[in-house]
Design an enzyme around this catalytic site. Structure first.
Site, PDB file in Angstrom:
ATOM      1  N   LYS A 286       4.093 -12.249   1.857  1.00 19.04           N
ATOM      2  CA  LYS A 286       4.225 -12.293   0.399  1.00 19.04           C
ATOM      3  C   LYS A 286       5.565 -12.910  -0.001  1.00 19.04           C
ATOM      4  CE  LYS A 286       3.796  -9.095  -3.563  1.00 19.04           C
ATOM      5  NZ  LYS A 286       3.537  -7.685  -3.906  1.00 19.04           N
TER       6      LYS A 286
ATOM      7  N   GLU B 278      -4.290  -5.555  -0.841  1.00 23.17           N
ATOM      8  CA  GLU B 278      -2.896  -5.416  -0.412  1.00 23.17           C
ATOM      9  C   GLU B 278      -2.658  -4.003   0.120  1.00 23.17           C
ATOM     10  OE1 GLU B 278       1.553  -6.228  -2.307  1.00 23.17           O
ATOM     11  OE2 GLU B 278      -0.037  -5.470  -3.615  1.00 23.17           O
TER      12      GLU B 278
ATOM     13  N   CYS C 172      -0.932 -10.259  -4.481  1.00 22.46           N
ATOM     14  CA  CYS C 172      -0.574  -9.482  -5.673  1.00 22.46           C
ATOM     15  C   CYS C 172       0.358 -10.214  -6.642  1.00 22.46           C
ATOM     16  CB  CYS C 172       0.004  -8.130  -5.246  1.00 22.46           C
ATOM     17  SG  CYS C 172      -0.062  -6.859  -6.546  1.00 22.46           S
TER      18      CYS C 172
END
Length: 286
Positions: free
Chosen positions: A117, A44, A158
């Site tokens: 995300k 990330e 993440c």
């Protein structure tokens, strides 16, 4: 589904210079490809890790994004690999916030998939750290999958790791490999990184590939490192020793996915069920 492949995870310690981060990533990507990796994943925020919104906005400018992507596309084409850039900050037309976006590049240098995300890390940790990703990033609204020569790849980033329903949905849509490029904080990583990655693999019968940021960064944050590859039975087959920049490699055998799912067919056994209204309880059977 074809025979297996070698996956390479790039563990980084990205700083506040996009140029230096791209150079670091490129060097490690080359190393992974040189050691036989056909699929390489970076963590990330590959190109910039900073608390400064102004620095992020500058890196997310369309011209800057295209320049970095052009470097990575050229590299993937030169090396003939599938290159998964874990994420970059990307500006959104007409929006005040940016996207935290992953890119999958094919061995011909073309963009094959992207993913924004979905889940934002908005928390106050016991050690005093406070994070509000939603102030900077606009949450994504769609899951993403991409077909590789060896099977289907499901994308996440993440904090998505904590939301098991996303991973089950990806597996139900045919994902054989699930990806979690990350910049986990040291505190949360020490507590939960290994167990969550292993759980997602076990719950879905998939390989989980997680390239991580690691160490103390220029902006002062500390990330956990320990990039991991987990097999469909929940076994760790490769792990970075600590938080230094490095390469993690493992051979991935897609046949293990079907084997694990035959042994415990959880994707077939899932059932929908009703939930009672809050506080409601049926009369006991007399």
């Amino acid at each position: 589904m074809t025979q297996g492949f070698i996956a390479g995870l790039v563990q980084m310690r990205s700083g506040r210079s996009v140029r230096e981060n791209v150079e670091q990533a490129s060097r490690l990507i080359r190393e992974a490809a040189g050691r036989g990796a056909s699929y390489v994943q970076t963590p990330e925020m590959t190109t910039l890790l900073t608390r400064s919104r102004d620095e992020l906005a500058e890196a997310a400018d369309p011209a800057a994004t295209e320049e970095a992507l052009a470097r990575f596309r050229s590299l993937a084409g030169e090396l003939g690999i599938w290159l998964h850039i874990g994420s970059m900050a990307v500006s959104l037309p007409g929006a005040e916030r940016m996207a935290n976006r992953a890119f999958v590049i094919g061995p011909d240098g073309t963009l094959r998939a992207s993913y924004d995300k979905i889940h934002m890390f908005d928390v106050d940790l016991p050690n005093g750290e406070s994070w509000r990703e939603s102030r900077t990033y606009q949450p994504g609204e769609s899951a993403a999958l991409v077909d590789l020569p060896w099977g289907r790849l499901g994308l996440s980033i993440c904090y998505d790791l904590r939301f098991a329903t996303l991973f089950r949905a990806l597996a139900e849509r045919g994902a054989d490999f699930l990806t979690v490029p990350a910049a986990f904080t040291r505190q949360t990583g020490e507590a939960h990184w290994h167990v969550l990655l292993r759980a997602r693999a076990i719950e879905t019968g998939t390989f989980v590939l997680a390239a991580a940021q690691g160490g103390t960064h220029e902006d002062g944050r500390q990330t956990y490192g320990h990039s991991l590859i987990v097999d469909p039975w929940g076994r760790i087959v490769a792990e970075a020793e600590g938080d230094n920049p490095c390469i993690v490699m493992a051979r991935i055998d897609p046949a293990q996915v079907q084997e694990a799912r035959k042994r415990i067919p959880v994707l077939e056994h899932g059932r929908r069920f009703a939930l009672p209204e809050s506080g409601a309880m049926k009369d006991p059977v007399q």
